[in-house]
Design a protein around this motif. Sequence first.
Motif: not given
Length: 265
Positions: A163-179
């Motif tokens: 339930x806590x997982x979803x997928x999208x083809x958008x790069x927004x809000x990506x941070x290298x702190x949790x990647x």
Amino acid sequence: MDSASATSLIIATYNWAEALHCSLLSVSKQKVLPREVIIADDGSDNRTRDVINRMQDGFPVPLIHVWHEDLGFRKSQILNKAIGRCTGSYVIQVDGDVLLHSSFIADHLAAAERGAFIRGTRARLTPAKTEELLRNAETNVSFFSRGVYNRLNAVRLPVLRSLGQRKEMKSRSVRGSNLAYWKDDFLRVNGYNNDLSGWGHEDEELAARFINNNIIKKIVKLSAVQYHLHHNELPRSSEPHHRRIIQHTLLTKVKRCSNGYENLH
């Protein structure tokens, strides 16, 4: 993915030895350990080197220090150099100012899948809680602790993981702190863009090129929990220039940057 032996953990750091010490303590307490930990050090002074040297002997996995001279904010370059030292096929990437839940690595391995990269979230710690943890070299913090905000990001519910997982083809809000990503996907897009020097958006621009290669972003909540130690914001003078580079990457569907990983190896 169930093999920690194929996983490298990268920790990006710059001149905050006390935070890195606590972050590494939280790594050493992982229920599932990566095969190695690589510190991507953007030119820290000897205090950081001393912390790493002091911890290397008793650390449960190899602890590798990759450093370059301090010539200003060059996080993209040092991450490219650090990934060149990875022997794992899967890379989990964090910053040296976060504390990891003891199941952080295990949760990332459970979320990993081919054709996707993982974007996690983070809870935040107040200045007072941060000072207390650093002063005592502690990592003991949880959803219930005082001094935690963005507290929903501290919820870990494995039974509701899907339930806590979803997928999208958008790069927004990506941070290298949790990647997290597959190393061969990283090499396919030529890694981080070295033209992004100074603060801002290097992770988002990398993510845009992943997406331009049809590698989908998988957002993970209710697992892979981390706590961000409080610090003052970094100068953001480079941000407008970096935003223009991202817009170009998105609009022209750039699949590989011209000045990236391969230019440093």
